[in-house]
Design an enzyme around this catalytic site. Structure first.
Site, short mmCIF file in Angstrom:
data_model
loop_
_atom_site.label_atom_id
_atom_site.label_comp_id
_atom_site.label_asym_id
_atom_site.label_seq_id
_atom_site.Cartn_x
_atom_site.Cartn_y
_atom_site.Cartn_z
N THR A 1 0.71 -1.24 -0.06
CA THR A 1 -0.08 -0.07 0.06
C THR A 1 0.94 1.19 0.06
OG1 THR A 1 -1.66 -1.30 1.35
CG2 THR A 1 -1.79 1.13 1.59
N ARG B 1 -12.59 -8.42 -3.90
CA ARG B 1 -12.07 -8.36 -2.58
C ARG B 1 -12.03 -6.78 -2.26
NH1 ARG B 1 -7.18 -6.59 -0.35
NH2 ARG B 1 -6.91 -7.35 1.88
N GLY C 1 -0.16 -3.39 4.70
CA GLY C 1 -0.14 -4.79 5.35
C GLY C 1 -1.30 -5.70 5.08
N1 GLY Z 1 -3.54 -3.29 2.98
C1 GLY Z 1 -4.04 -3.24 1.71
C2 GLY Z 1 -5.10 -4.14 1.41
O1 GLY Z 1 -5.22 -5.44 2.15
O2 GLY Z 1 -5.77 -4.09 0.65
#
Ligand code: GLY
Length: 276
Positions: free
Chosen positions: A152, A180, A202
């Protein structure tokens, strides 16, 4: 008030090759954003910095986003700042260059979180051009990756007026189920009030379960930022989550913490840019 900025380019397990390229890139982006901050607000600087991170194909956001199993890049970005304390975000937006611009624009709307094709339609309506964020490297990765990879980008800024802004953007996890949704577009992944701001990176599912960003910010209302991060990670580690965070408070205190092998980040110490 001494302005401060902290930026990150993800946490996880990275190759030496990736670290060798991403550290100078994050240093340069932090430098550019710090210069910008000298004559701009926390809000505008956070958007500017995330745009730079989204445009750098080394990081998992905007150009170079990871692909979902159907080969599409569905991107997510969130924005929050201390004046309005209003959360805005786009979820699984496609075919635009800078999701953060759309997330920030939603600050002006009553319905401040949009998802899927309607988010993409909104982006086109406000003038975002059609853009393909998929790189050849990420196309190849989809066919070869055997383990879950995440990452990210994020920014927290304190400006000379004492205002704080936090922004996060992501391509999500690698080879995940189409549609998702991770943590970024929720107060678990991005949060800011008048006291402090946090951007997480993460495994999104772990961060959501622990509501990590807002937990740190709320805990920091009665404790030092360092203690708030420490306490929140005790809970997070008990849940066996994987994440890294950047945090910045109204006094200009910067805290970075990760329980992953690596995290790429940079921040200013007055005029110096410190990179890890
Ligand atoms: N931290 C980004 C995600 O899991 O989409």
């Amino acid at each position: 008030m001494q302005p401060r900025i902290i930026v990150h380019g993800g946490a996880g397990t990275y190759t030496d090759e990736h670290l060798l390229k991403s550290k100078p890139a994050i240093q340069q982006i932090c430098h550019q954003a710090h210069e910008f901050l000298k004559s701009n607000s926390a809000k505008d600087t956070a958007i500017f910095a995330v745009q730079l991170l989204e445009d750098c194909p080394l990081f998992n956001a905007g150009t170079g986003s990871r692909l979902q199993t159907d080969g599409k890049a569905r991107m997510t970005a969130a924005f929050m700042e201390s004046t309005r304390r209003k959360f805005s975000a786009v979820i699984n937006i496609e075919n635009i260059q800078n999701p953060i611009n759309v997330a920030a624009k939603l600050q002006e709307e009553k319905n401040s979180v949009l998802g899927g094709p309607e988010a993409t339609k909104f982006a086109h309506n406000i003038g975002c051009k059609e853009y393909d964020p998929i790189t050849e490297e990420k196309r190849l990765e989809l066919n070869t990756l055997t383990e879950e990879k995440f990452g990210t980008v994020g920014v927290v800024v304190l400006d000379s007026q004492g205002k704080i802004a936090a922004a996060t953007s992501t391509g999500g996890t690698s080879a995940c189920r189409p549609g998702r949704v991770g943590d970024v577009a929720s107060p678990a992944g991005t949060y800011c009030d008048t006291h402090a701001g946090v951007s997480c990176t993460g495994r999104g599912e772990d961060i959501q379960n622990a509501v990590l960003a807002s937990r740190i910010v709320f805990t920091a209302q009665n404790k030092t930022l360092q203690d708030a991060v420490k306490e929140s990670f005790i809970n997070f580690n008990q849940r066996k989550g994987s994440a890294g965070i950047i945090a910045l408070d109204h006094n200009g205190v910067v805290v970075v913490h990760h329980n992953t092998p690596h995290m790429v980040f940079a921040y200013n110490k007055q005029e110096e840019i410190v990179t890890y």
